[in-house]
Design an enzyme around this catalytic site. Structure first.
Site, PDB file in Angstrom:
ATOM      1  N   ARG A 104       0.849  -1.194   0.000  1.00  0.00           N
ATOM      2  CA  ARG A 104       0.000   0.000   0.000  1.00  0.00           C
ATOM      3  C   ARG A 104       0.878   1.235   0.000  1.00  0.00           C
ATOM      4  NH1 ARG A 104      -4.712   0.522   4.330  1.00  0.00           N
ATOM      5  NH2 ARG A 104      -2.959   0.806   5.722  1.00  0.00           N
ATOM      6  N   THR A 108      -1.389   7.455  -0.405  1.00  0.00           N
ATOM      7  CA  THR A 108      -2.694   7.318  -1.077  1.00  0.00           C
ATOM      8  C   THR A 108      -3.479   6.105  -0.590  1.00  0.00           C
ATOM      9  OG1 THR A 108      -1.772   5.906  -2.807  1.00  0.00           O
ATOM     10  CG2 THR A 108      -1.684   8.306  -3.178  1.00  0.00           C
ATOM     11  N   ASP A 200       0.669  -3.203  11.917  1.00  0.00           N
ATOM     12  CA  ASP A 200       1.124  -3.597  10.575  1.00  0.00           C
ATOM     13  C   ASP A 200       1.582  -5.055  10.620  1.00  0.00           C
ATOM     14  OD1 ASP A 200       2.593  -1.978   7.885  1.00  0.00           O
ATOM     15  OD2 ASP A 200       2.949  -4.096   8.318  1.00  0.00           O
ATOM     16  N   ASP A 203       5.145  -5.862   9.214  1.00  0.00           N
ATOM     17  CA  ASP A 203       6.220  -5.415  10.107  1.00  0.00           C
ATOM     18  C   ASP A 203       6.312  -6.305  11.344  1.00  0.00           C
ATOM     19  OD1 ASP A 203       6.984  -3.387   8.454  1.00  0.00           O
ATOM     20  OD2 ASP A 203       5.924  -1.817   9.547  1.00  0.00           O
TER      21      ASP A 203
END
Ligand SMILES: O=P(O)(O)OC[C@H]1O[C@H](OP(=O)(O)OP(=O)(O)O)[C@H](O)[C@@H]1O
Ligand SMILES: O=c1cc[nH]c(=O)[nH]1
Ligand SMILES: [Mg+2]
Length: 209
Positions: A104, A108, A200, A203
């Site tokens: 991603r 945006t 995340d 991560d």
């Protein structure tokens, strides 16, 4: 419209709660994601076709149920989807594995595709598309498009945590794709993260920031 299954099984919910905890480190996070992937696959494979075969037990010949030889492909969306592959392959060891690389854009929130490698006979396989997180749904929608343009017709999406926004986006774009998830969370925050979510996933799986 294909169904959305939120798996409420106590083991699924318990393990999901564990990985939501920010104090859980990479090693435990990885192990739990693997276990959750396996448990969700049990649910996602509940409608696989069966056939009756003969089997000779030590006692007598009998008729028994066996998988009808349906060909499956497991396709993780990189990176985070990789964390679910081994758990799924423990249950379906003969599945072929494809990869769709997508991240991603942080500004945006639009998905950017950077890699696609799928089994040659993907059109003949039922595809389990896997990604722990379904947020805006942009990545899943584009990954499903990437599968469909290469001939896949039977696709199921398996996620750990889903935002209602992502489910709606996938359903509108791909009403034929069923979704199996461990949780439908509250929604998205202003940064596009799932709330309450687990942060995340990529991560946390790979120890990056
Ligand atoms: O539904 P969306 O709004 O598209 O967001 C979900 C996507 O975001 C995450 O990937 P990320 O971009 O963090 O890449 P990574 O797996 O390499 O960390 C996640 O693993 C999904 O692929
Ligand atoms: O909450 C989120 C949203 C997108 N991707 C993640 O890894 N987590
Ligand atoms: Mg990530």
């Amino acid at each position: 419209m294909a169904e959305v299954i939120e798996v409420k099984h106590p083991l699924v919910q318990h393990k999901l709660t564990m990985i939501r905890n920010e104090a859980v480190g990479t090693k435990d996070f990885r192990a739990l994601v693997d276990e959750l992937a396996m448990l969700l696959t049990y649910e996602a494979s509940a409608d696989l076709p069966m056939e009756t075969i003969s089997v000779k037990t030590p006692v007598q010949e009998t008729k028994a149920q066996s998988l009808a030889g349906k060909k499956l492909a497991v396709v993780p969306i990189l990176r985070a989807g990789l964390g679910m592959v081994d758990g799924i392959l423990q249950l379906i060891p003969a599945a072929k594995v494809g990869h769709i690389g997508m991240y991603r854009d942080e500004e945006t929130l639009e998905p950017v595709e950077y890699f696609v490698k799928l089994p040659e006979d993907i059109a003949q396989r039922e595809v389990l598309l896997i990604d722990p997180m379904l947020a805006t749904g942009g990545s899943a929608k584009d990954a499903i498009n990437a599968l469909k343009v290469r001939g896949a017709t039977q696709i199921k999406l398996i996620t750990l945590v889903s935002a209602p926004e992502g489910i709606k986006a996938v359903q509108e774009a791909h009403p034929d794709v069923a979704i199996v998830t461990a949780s439908i969370d509250e929604g998205l925050n202003e940064d596009g993260y799932i709330v309450p979510g687990l942060g995340d996933a990529g991560d946390r799986l790979f120890g990056t920031h």
